[in-house]
Scaffold this active site. Structure first.
Site, PDB file in Angstrom:
ATOM      1  N   GLU A 317       0.814  -1.225   0.000  1.00 52.35           N
ATOM      2  CA  GLU A 317       0.000   0.000   0.000  1.00 52.35           C
ATOM      3  C   GLU A 317       0.844   1.270   0.000  1.00 52.35           C
ATOM      4  O   GLU A 317       0.458   2.283  -0.564  1.00 52.35           O
ATOM      5  CB  GLU A 317      -0.926   0.012   1.231  1.00 52.35           C
ATOM      6  CG  GLU A 317      -1.940  -1.101   1.266  1.00 52.35           C
ATOM      7  CD  GLU A 317      -1.363  -2.367   1.914  1.00 52.35           C
ATOM      8  OE1 GLU A 317      -0.171  -2.348   2.297  1.00 52.35           O
ATOM      9  OE2 GLU A 317      -2.092  -3.359   2.015  1.00 52.35           O
ATOM     10  N   ASP A 359      21.059  19.659 -29.447  1.00 56.32           N
ATOM     11  CA  ASP A 359      21.114  20.824 -30.310  1.00 56.32           C
ATOM     12  C   ASP A 359      22.513  21.430 -30.182  1.00 56.32           C
ATOM     13  O   ASP A 359      23.276  21.085 -29.277  1.00 56.32           O
ATOM     14  CB  ASP A 359      20.042  21.822 -29.869  1.00 56.32           C
ATOM     15  CG  ASP A 359      19.890  22.980 -30.840  1.00 56.32           C
ATOM     16  OD1 ASP A 359      20.224  22.792 -32.019  1.00 56.32           O
ATOM     17  OD2 ASP A 359      19.441  24.053 -30.417  1.00 56.32           O
ATOM     18  N   ASP A 665      12.604  23.074 -31.682  1.00 54.04           N
ATOM     19  CA  ASP A 665      12.953  21.874 -30.927  1.00 54.04           C
ATOM     20  C   ASP A 665      11.764  21.301 -30.159  1.00 54.04           C
ATOM     21  O   ASP A 665      11.836  20.174 -29.670  1.00 54.04           O
ATOM     22  CB  ASP A 665      14.071  22.185 -29.925  1.00 54.04           C
ATOM     23  CG  ASP A 665      15.337  22.678 -30.600  1.00 54.04           C
ATOM     24  OD1 ASP A 665      15.760  22.044 -31.579  1.00 54.04           O
ATOM     25  OD2 ASP A 665      15.891  23.695 -30.163  1.00 54.04           O
ATOM     26  N   ASP A 760       6.997   1.628   7.662  1.00 51.80           N
ATOM     27  CA  ASP A 760       7.843   1.330   6.499  1.00 51.80           C
ATOM     28  C   ASP A 760       8.082   2.508   5.569  1.00 51.80           C
ATOM     29  O   ASP A 760       9.102   2.559   4.890  1.00 51.80           O
ATOM     30  CB  ASP A 760       7.217   0.190   5.683  1.00 51.80           C
ATOM     31  CG  ASP A 760       7.647  -1.165   6.224  1.00 51.80           C
ATOM     32  OD1 ASP A 760       8.439  -1.182   7.169  1.00 51.80           O
ATOM     33  OD2 ASP A 760       7.177  -2.179   5.703  1.00 51.80           O
TER      34      ASP A 760
END
Length: 940
Positions: A317, A359, A665, A760
């Site tokens: 989760e 470029d 670009d 956690d």
């Protein structure tokens, strides 16, 4: 009666454009007509449109602006957060749990708690994901913002300033140096008119415009055309509008950028695959547990709730929130290194980049023409310093003083000093002339004083036929012509040269020497100008007199210099196994010269491909070209060419980063796996289309970002091992209890959620903040096909998770069996059962604390890294243990989690067992180091 080919092109009625290319075709005849015939072809006159006629056309064609794209509603962005597969699985589980609670007789408060907890998890994940990833598309708005707000036109013979959005086909626009071009136009009068087409073509040098007709061909190559989004840098003129709004070349690029889809990053693909597999495994095992529980005599509803608990135990989760916030940590790190990440997943995409299509102008170079060499009397003098700041020196300024004085007087540009601390030196006018002004200042010349002492009295402007510019100045002894221009054309008009301050005949040997010097400078990628002078008989000499019988003073070589830090960055990318391909709209020779200077080209035989050659290639031929391990330069390319090359690389499985600063670009930046725009000198549209913006415009920041991106991916794998290993510790006790015939679960779904989100998440985030490993840029890019859960990762999850599972399962059954109570007599309120499930939860939390220390490194001992070197991890682990203590001892938490207080002996046993994953992993790492040492034949 006008035909369709003669009608003016513009935005179709209602500002909707079905096919912009048809408008370009319609404009083609205007390019091929003589200037005098253009007015009739576009149904206008030299006096411009009548006001009533302009108003009618505005109603017919619509305003001169780009269509705005609709921004997606916020609620849709929020809703997207709930379509993640983990979210869908949890929402279904939540709905079923609520239904089960409603059907229970009597109703179990624990079932309701589970349903509410699952819903809270889903909402929390969605909130974090939305807050981190919400970034609306503004490409269309940025393009529109680049269109100037006002322009000068002739309406009924009167010069007016009108809003740019009111321009219509047929308007006659008045142009002067410094003007921004508001629409696509056909030039009908040009007086040394020069424009900067870099935003559309990527060319670094301004280009001259003419009023003469040109043959049919690509619109951007028409020398009598000027285009929306570009700027007039020198000269003046008039032009007739042929296309407005989305029908312009700028509008065509807008359509390409708007149509280009965002590419999914490798991590997105990997997470999607992982989510499907984990969700499938969770559903399958949950269903299996439901089937296993039914024969034991338990009713359907409790068995179903039990199966849901198993499923929840397998779904990580906290992973979506952990992933989003960990990527955000990477974003903040990159921002400190001048790289602004707009899309979270782009952080990881950088780390897997295999090809960079870069470029040239403004990315590898300064975008500021700079004189680097001056040749006079057979000697080349070096010039230091780059850019428009007059900081640097000429090696022998006295020897070339006259050359630079004459060159500086023969200029119309102006050098502007910075007005504030955040501004830079800049040039108003032609950048080539700006470079001449700067080198004169470096030589100690005060051109302002020189111009006052020798005022200009007449001039012969540059044109593309003569390729010369001449100014005539009054001196104390008469009048002098100052001439600069293309070396071959100017030297053909010279009869003398200056040698050691004396005027001598230009002999064949000296002429050949000058030509050889010009060729050598050009071969180095420099733009070369020759400078000469002569005395004339009066203030208004004939052009033939002013430009013949000249005395050659010397040559000036200039370039748009590479950035100082680029060479090292290119080398770092090469060392990391990243291929660099230059993609530029500039000339092949210029592109190759810059590529050699920065290290993109090192061989003698690079492959140089022009846009015309790309047009002639099939997709198969292009794929074969890109497959070759050659040094590749793509020059004179259009936005369509860039997109095609990016797509071809992606078709081969490459992860492509594209850099750029211009509007041309934007389509490729958006279509690439990672678009990188220039933040300081780039255009708005490039910045909006890109996923990353370099705040310092430095290519070197790309190498730094790649290093950090690779570290992000490594850290993601670390916290995946951390998160998934404890899932095994949660699942195995449940399976063991089921097959052992124990009537209750060793850990409840609410306890699992508390572990996943309470204990956690913070340690996982701390693992995501681990610094890059020292050798991260010495490894090749990881394959896009490499699985997030590789064999090594899966093996480590099973190894660490198996140890945790064995420990907590043993603790549970030891506590239950030691009580002497038969299994069938256990209920949810049995004190021993509450103590046992508390020990399982506490055992997982404590083992995860030591597990977090273990997964910080793959092979290096944690003792070498330092147990205290990640204080955030220690603090996060301490918080998890403190939360577990609160769940064990505080009555409100005991009521929610159905736990009991543990004594000191229980904590001592759990702590000892919790260290086993760390100790076992240290032994595994030592074995791996020993094995590698044996393979290399080196001492341990």
């Amino acid at each position: 009666m006008r035909t369709g080919a003669d009608r003016p092109a513009g935005a179709v009625k209602g500002a909707a454009v079905d096919d912009a290319s048809s408008a370009l075709v319609a404009a083609a005849p205007a390019r091929q007509l003589a200037a005098a015939d253009v007015y009739a072809a576009l149904d206008t006159s030299r006096r411009g449109l009548a006001p009533a006629q302009a108003a009618k056309r505005l109603q017919e064609y619509g305003p001169n602006e780009l269509p705005r794209t609709r921004r997606r509603a916020v609620w849709r962005d929020v809703a997207t957060q709930f379509t993640d597969l983990f979210a869908v699985v949890l929402l279904v589980a939540c709905a079923i749990t609520f239904l089960a609670y409603g059907l229970q007789q009597p109703r179990d408060a624990g079932t309701l708690q589970l349903a509410v907890a699952i819903l809270a998890v889903v909402v929390l994940n969605a909130a974090i994901g939305f807050a981190q990833e919400y970034s609306a598309e503004r490409t269309a708005q940025a393009l529109a913002a680049m269109v100037p707000h006002a322009c000068r036109v002739l309406r009924g013979g009167e010069r007016l300033e009108v809003p740019a959005r009111d321009l219509v086909p047929g308007d006659v626009v008045v142009l002067e140096a410094g003007d921004a071009v508001s629409a696509d136009c056909r030039v009908v009068e040009a007086h040394e008119l020069t424009v900067d087409n870099a935003p559309l073509t990527g060319e670094s040098n301004p280009v001259g415009r003419t009023a003469e007709p040109v043959p049919a061909g690509p619109a951007l190559e028409a020398r009598n055309g000027i285009f929306m989004g570009t700027d007039v840098v020198a000269g003046s003129g008039r032009a007739v509008v042929v296309a407005t709004g989305a029908s312009t070349e700028f509008g065509r690029i807008y359509r390409l950028a708007a149509a280009a889809p965002r590419q999914k990053t490798p991590l997105q693909h990997q997470v999607a695959v992982m989510a499907r597999r984990v969700a499938g495994a969770a559903l399958a095992i949950g269903a299996l547990m439901f089937v296993v529980r039914l024969p034991t005599g338990e009713s359907v509803l409790p068995s179903f709730v039990f199966a849901l608990g198993v499923m929840v135990a397998l779904v990580p989760e906290g992973l979506p929130a952990t992933l989003s916030v960990s990527l955000a940590i990477g974003v903040r790190r990159m921002a400190r290194r001048q790289a602004l990440i707009k899309q979270l997943l782009a952080v990881e995409a950088l780390g897997s980049t295999t090809v960079v299509c870069t470029d040239k102008t403004g990315t590898l170079t300064q975008a500021e023409m700079t004189v680097t060499r001056v040749w006079a009397d057979g000697v080349v003098d070096e010039v230091s310093g780059v850019g428009y700041a007059p900081q640097g020196e000429v090696a022998d300024a006295a020897a070339v003083r006259e050359l630079l004085r004459v060159a500086g007087l023969c200029c119309d540009a102006r050098l502007v000093a910075p007005a504030g601390p955040r501004e830079h030196w800049r040039v108003l006018g032609d950048t080539t002339e700006g470079a001449l002004l700067v080198v004169a200042a470096k030589a100690g010349l005060d051109l302002g004083a020189e111009a006052a002492a020798t005022p200009r009295v007449t001039e012969f402007p540059f044109d593309s036929d003569r390729k010369l510019m001449t100014t005539v100045h009054r001196t104390t002894t008469g009048h002098q012509a100052c001439v600069k221009g293309a070396p071959m054309e100017l030297m053909a008009r010279c009869t003398d040269m200056e040698r050691e301050g004396r005027q001598e005949p230009l002999t064949g040997r000296h002429r050949a020497q000058a030509v050889a010097a010009s060729d050598e400078l050009a071969a180095q990628g420099l733009r070369v100008l020759a400078v000469a002078r002569r005395e004339v008989g009066g203030p208004r000499p004939a052009q033939q007199e002013a430009e013949s019988g000249l005395t050659l003073l010397g040559l000036v070589g200039m370039l748009d210099p590479p950035r100082a830090e680029v060479t090292e960055a290119v080398a770092a990318c090469r060392g990391a196994g990243i291929r660099i391909v230059m993609v530029t709209g500039d000339h092949p020779l210029t592109g190759e010269a810059v590529a050699r200077r920065v290290g993109i080209v090192r061989r003698s035989d690079p492959v140089v491909v022009t846009g015309a050659r790309l047009d002639a290639m099939s997709d198969e031929e292009l794929d074969a070209l890109l497959a070759e391990p050659s040094e590749l330069l793509l020059c004179r390319v259009s936005p369509e060419h860039k997109m095609r090359v990016v797509t071809a690389f992606q078709r081969r499985g490459e992860v492509v980063a594209v850099t750029g600063d211009g509007a041309n670009d934007a389509p490729a930046l958006k279509h690439a796996d990672i678009g990188v725009a220039m933040g300081a000198g780039g255009t708005d549209v490039a910045r909006e289309a890109a996923a990353m913006v370099l705040l310092d415009d430095s290519f070197a920041s790309i190498a730094t970002a790649v290093r950090l991106g690779r570290a992000v991916y490594q850290n993601i794998r670390k916290f995946l091992v951390y998160l998934f290993s404890h899932n095994i510790g949660e699942l195995v006790p449940i399976l063991a209890a089921t097959f052992a015939g124990f009537p209750l679960v060793p850990i409840t779904a609410v306890q699992i959620l508390a572990i996943d989100l309470g204990s956690d998440v913070l340690p996982a985030l701390a693992l995501g903040a681990e610094p890059p490993e020292p050798d991260v840029m010495d490894r090749p890019p990881r394959s896009p096909r490499e699985r997030l859960f590789s064999a090594a990762v899966t093996g480590r999850i099973l190894f660490l998770g198996g140890i945790q599972a064995a420990c907590v399962t043993g603790v549970f059954f030891w506590h239950v069996v030691a009580s002497g109570i038969p299994f069938d007599d256990f209920t949810r309120d049995t004190p021993v059962y509450r103590e046992a499930i508390t020990m399982v939860q506490a055992g997982i939390v404590l083992s995860q604390f030591f597990n977090a220390l273990a997964v910080r490194t793959e092979r290096q001992s944690i003792l070498k890294v330092g147990l205290l070197s990640n204080p955030a991890l220690l603090a996060a682990g301490g918080f998890g243990v403190a939360l577990m203590a609160a769940i064990s001892y505080l009555p409100p938490f005991q009521a929610v989690f159905h736990t009991a207080a543990l004594d000191a002996a229980d904590w001592a046993v759990l702590t000892a067992l919790g260290t086993l994953p760390l100790l076992a992993d240290e032994i595994r790492k030592a074995w791996l180091r020993r094995r590698d040492a044996r393979r290399k034949g080196a001492p341990r």
